[in-house]
Design a protein around this motif. Structure first.
Motif, PDB file in Angstrom:
ATOM      1  N   ALA A   2       0.806  -1.011  -0.073  1.00 27.57           N
ATOM      2  CA  ALA A   2      -0.066   0.115  -0.146  1.00 27.57           C
ATOM      3  C   ALA A   2       0.766   1.399   0.052  1.00 27.57           C
ATOM      4  N   ASP A   3       1.879   1.245   0.851  1.00 30.47           N
ATOM      5  CA  ASP A   3       2.848   2.374   0.848  1.00 30.47           C
ATOM      6  C   ASP A   3       3.584   2.439  -0.682  1.00 30.47           C
ATOM      7  N   LEU A   4       4.103   1.459  -0.983  1.00 34.87           N
ATOM      8  CA  LEU A   4       4.748   1.609  -2.293  1.00 34.87           C
ATOM      9  C   LEU A   4       3.792   1.964  -3.496  1.00 34.87           C
ATOM     10  N   ASP A   5       2.541   1.714  -3.283  1.00 32.22           N
ATOM     11  CA  ASP A   5       1.506   1.881  -4.674  1.00 32.22           C
ATOM     12  C   ASP A   5       1.378   3.487  -4.381  1.00 32.22           C
ATOM     13  N   SER A   6       1.362   3.906  -2.938  1.00 29.12           N
ATOM     14  CA  SER A   6       1.174   5.387  -2.782  1.00 29.12           C
ATOM     15  C   SER A   6       1.982   6.248  -3.390  1.00 29.12           C
ATOM     16  N   ALA A   7       3.433   5.772  -2.989  1.00 26.09           N
ATOM     17  CA  ALA A   7       4.465   6.503  -3.624  1.00 26.09           C
ATOM     18  C   ALA A   7       4.871   6.454  -4.781  1.00 26.09           C
TER      19      ALA A   7
ATOM     20  N   ASP B 239       5.683  18.902  -4.972  1.00 19.82           N
ATOM     21  CA  ASP B 239       4.793  18.605  -3.854  1.00 19.82           C
ATOM     22  C   ASP B 239       4.489  16.700  -3.773  1.00 19.82           C
ATOM     23  N   THR B 240       4.327  16.400  -4.964  1.00 19.37           N
ATOM     24  CA  THR B 240       3.966  14.766  -5.106  1.00 19.37           C
ATOM     25  C   THR B 240       5.367  14.194  -4.970  1.00 19.37           C
ATOM     26  N   SER B 241       6.428  14.698  -5.372  1.00 19.03           N
ATOM     27  CA  SER B 241       7.702  13.979  -5.271  1.00 19.03           C
ATOM     28  C   SER B 241       8.141  14.183  -3.638  1.00 19.03           C
ATOM     29  N   MET B 242       7.773  14.945  -3.009  1.00 20.89           N
ATOM     30  CA  MET B 242       8.044  15.118  -1.510  1.00 20.89           C
ATOM     31  C   MET B 242       7.019  13.950  -0.837  1.00 20.89           C
TER      32      MET B 242
ATOM     33  N   ALA C  28       8.632  10.638  -1.391  1.00 17.61           N
ATOM     34  CA  ALA C  28       9.819  10.571  -0.345  1.00 17.61           C
ATOM     35  C   ALA C  28       9.307  10.116   1.054  1.00 17.61           C
ATOM     36  N   MET C  29       8.187  10.743   1.500  1.00 17.41           N
ATOM     37  CA  MET C  29       7.783  10.735   2.872  1.00 17.41           C
ATOM     38  C   MET C  29       7.133   9.235   2.941  1.00 17.41           C
ATOM     39  N   THR C  30       6.495   8.803   1.967  1.00  9.26           N
ATOM     40  CA  THR C  30       6.086   7.549   2.003  1.00  9.26           C
ATOM     41  C   THR C  30       6.991   6.391   1.842  1.00  9.26           C
ATOM     42  N   LEU C  31       8.019   6.599   1.197  1.00  8.16           N
ATOM     43  CA  LEU C  31       9.004   5.706   1.162  1.00  8.16           C
ATOM     44  C   LEU C  31       9.915   5.499   2.408  1.00  8.16           C
ATOM     45  N   ARG C  32       9.791   6.611   3.056  1.00  5.44           N
ATOM     46  CA  ARG C  32      10.406   6.728   4.415  1.00  5.44           C
ATOM     47  C   ARG C  32       9.730   5.657   5.396  1.00  5.44           C
ATOM     48  N   ARG C  33       8.346   5.744   5.182  1.00  2.00           N
ATOM     49  CA  ARG C  33       7.545   4.889   5.997  1.00  2.00           C
ATOM     50  C   ARG C  33       7.644   3.128   5.755  1.00  2.00           C
ATOM     51  N   LEU C  34       7.760   3.127   4.349  1.00  2.00           N
ATOM     52  CA  LEU C  34       7.873   1.991   3.937  1.00  2.00           C
ATOM     53  C   LEU C  34       9.161   1.204   4.264  1.00  2.00           C
ATOM     54  N   ARG C  35      10.231   2.109   4.600  1.00  2.00           N
ATOM     55  CA  ARG C  35      11.549   1.687   4.978  1.00  2.00           C
ATOM     56  C   ARG C  35      11.563   1.017   6.208  1.00  2.00           C
TER      57      ARG C  35
ATOM     58  N   GLU D 290      18.306  -1.801  -1.621  1.00  2.00           N
ATOM     59  CA  GLU D 290      17.512  -1.089  -2.652  1.00  2.00           C
ATOM     60  C   GLU D 290      16.572  -0.060  -2.443  1.00  2.00           C
ATOM     61  N   LEU D 291      16.117   0.043  -1.283  1.00  2.00           N
ATOM     62  CA  LEU D 291      15.143   1.219  -1.032  1.00  2.00           C
ATOM     63  C   LEU D 291      15.742   2.661  -0.699  1.00  2.00           C
ATOM     64  N   VAL D 292      17.016   2.408   0.142  1.00  2.00           N
ATOM     65  CA  VAL D 292      17.788   3.633   0.338  1.00  2.00           C
ATOM     66  C   VAL D 292      17.851   4.681  -0.784  1.00  2.00           C
ATOM     67  N   PRO D 293      18.330   4.226  -1.875  1.00  2.00           N
ATOM     68  CA  PRO D 293      18.644   5.240  -3.094  1.00  2.00           C
ATOM     69  C   PRO D 293      17.454   5.596  -3.600  1.00  2.00           C
ATOM     70  N   LEU D 294      16.450   4.787  -3.645  1.00  2.00           N
ATOM     71  CA  LEU D 294      15.325   5.402  -3.970  1.00  2.00           C
ATOM     72  C   LEU D 294      14.620   6.640  -3.194  1.00  2.00           C
ATOM     73  N   ILE D 295      14.869   6.438  -1.710  1.00  2.00           N
ATOM     74  CA  ILE D 295      14.390   7.508  -0.981  1.00  2.00           C
ATOM     75  C   ILE D 295      14.997   8.760  -1.519  1.00  2.00           C
ATOM     76  N   ALA D 296      16.284   8.703  -1.813  1.00  2.00           N
ATOM     77  CA  ALA D 296      17.249   9.839  -2.044  1.00  2.00           C
ATOM     78  C   ALA D 296      16.968  10.478  -3.358  1.00  2.00           C
ATOM     79  N   ALA D 297      16.651   9.642  -4.377  1.00  2.00           N
ATOM     80  CA  ALA D 297      15.947  10.013  -5.504  1.00  2.00           C
ATOM     81  C   ALA D 297      14.900  10.925  -5.450  1.00  2.00           C
ATOM     82  N   ALA D 298      14.113  10.405  -4.801  1.00  2.00           N
ATOM     83  CA  ALA D 298      12.512  11.007  -4.639  1.00  2.00           C
ATOM     84  C   ALA D 298      12.960  12.347  -3.897  1.00  2.00           C
ATOM     85  N   GLY D 299      13.817  12.442  -2.926  1.00  2.00           N
ATOM     86  CA  GLY D 299      14.093  13.637  -2.310  1.00  2.00           C
ATOM     87  C   GLY D 299      14.656  14.574  -3.233  1.00  2.00           C
TER      88      GLY D 299
END
Length: 393
Positions: free
Chosen positions: A341-346, A356-359, A362-369, A381-390
């Motif tokens: 659910a978090d991944l689909d939301s992200a 705004d949507t990128s922010m 990033a917040m949703t991916l941090r919850r997913l972490r 694998e997720l850590v660089p994706l959070i950085a990319a979204a940020g």
């Protein structure tokens, strides 16, 4: 460090319910020997708590605590509930966090009286420091309680015995105050839980709300009205502590992955389906043994792109890897459902392609972490994706 949840144990149903109402979607978890726990997330977070009931007494508390430690490999074990105050300075409704625990019933009977031979367990330094920090912040109590002054958090010894103490003038009450005059509170389970934690290498914190003064009023109408609030206060502080402990564990896991050499990160990610291909002709290939005979082997020989991460494609790839981990049993059903659910939301937010949507992505991916910390490959694998979204925000 453990990748499990925080375990919270209580002795009474009243105390259990005070903690349970702060959990979202608790699900029953049955130990193979029949002990039942409930596992849920703290409301408003992704941090997991496993909740269990021990019943009264140090012996039963020790058995259930050890069972919980073996079952969940927890970040920490918190024992939460009510206790009696030994001194008037500790207010009714206040929360006592044990700096150390006395098993005060150890002793030797001699002609001149009973000589104390206690066992003592100190609270882990890290938990004590964190609890003291939260007490200073003073943002943990339920604002809607409506029960007079805000409760205070006090740190000191807790005495744990085998009988209910409900007198200040009995011979045993006088003996306890003589030999354990630094103890702020008295109860019946902390020594068992502390011993279980000591034997299993699990950090333990004892958190008690003061419901009476161990002075003969324990079964009065006033005490029955104070017990729920004391239990609620202890539960509120314990939940705040549990969230911080889980967040610290999550940050440590991220730093550990980030600090890995690049080759180690790649190896840790092999199980998530990183593409690997090989071609062998008339040969024997022993990849696990590190040997190749009479052939050539190609492992991802194509050069890797060094440009910015294609976030949408990477998230879709991560979704496939998430499903693979679930299918292989690395993620349980509830964790997988919440993570999906978090991944689909992200993914939806990232497709918006605005700041705004990128922010939000990033917040949703941090919850997913927080949901995938038990899977180092997914975490890496997720850590660089959070950085990319940020970076897109």
């Amino acid at each position: 460090m453990s990748k499990g949840p925080v375990v919270i144990l209580t002795a009474l149903n009243l105390e259990y319910q005070a903690v349970r109402q702060k959990l979202a979607s608790p699900q029953m978890h049955r130990h193979e020997r029949g002990t039942r726990f409930e596992v849920g997330t703290v409301q408003g977070t992704t941090h997991r708590v496993a909740l269990g009931l021990t019943s009264k007494g140090n012996h039963s508390a020790a058995v259930i605590a050890e069972r919980a430690i073996q079952e969940f490999s927890p970040v920490a074990v918190l024992f939460v509930g009510v206790a009696g105050a030994l001194w008037d300075a500790t207010g009714l409704g206040d929360v006592v966090v044990a700096s150390h625990v006395y098993a005060y019933h150890g002793g030797t009977s001699e002609d001149e009286g009973l000589k104390a031979r206690p066992r003592v367990w100190e609270a882990p330094h890290g938990i004590s420091q964190l609890a003291a920090h939260l007490a200073r912040l003073n943002d943990w109590s339920d604002s809607a309680s409506g029960h007079g002054d805000a409760p205070q958090v006090r740190f000191g010894a807790i005495a744990a015995g085998e009988v209910v103490q409900n007198s200040r003038i009995s011979a045993e009450a006088k003996w306890i105050r003589q030999h354990y005059n630094d103890a702020l509170a008295i109860e019946m389970e902390a020594a068992g839980v502390a011993q279980a934690g000591h034997l299993n290498g699990a950090p333990v914190a004892i958190i008690r709300g003061i419901s009476d003064r161990a002075d003969g009023t324990k079964n009065s109408a006033d005490d029955r009205s104070r017990q729920p609030q004391a239990a609620a206060n202890a539960a509120a502080f314990a939940i705040r502590l549990a969230v911080e402990l889980a967040a610290e564990q999550e940050e440590t896991a991220v730093h550990e992955v980030s600090a890995m050499p690049q080759d180690d990160r790649l190896r840790s990610s092999d199980t998530v389906g990183r593409p690997v291909s090989n071609t062998a002709h008339n040969s024997t290939v022993g990849i696990m043994a590190g040997s190749v005979t009479g052939s050539s082997v190609h492992l991802n020989t194509a050069p890797q792109e060094s440009g910015p991460v294609n976030l949408i494609a990477a998230l879709k790839g991560f979704r496939e890897n998430l499903g693979r981990h679930h299918a292989e049993g690395a993620l349980d059903k509830e964790t997988y459902r919440e993570a999906l659910a978090d991944l689909d939301s992200a993914l939806r937010s990232a497709e918006g392609n605005t700041r705004d949507t990128s922010m939000r992505a990033a917040m949703t991916l941090r919850r997913l972490r927080g949901l995938v910390t038990e899977c180092p490959a997914l975490l890496a694998e997720l850590v660089p994706l959070i950085a990319a979204a940020g970076d897109r925000a």
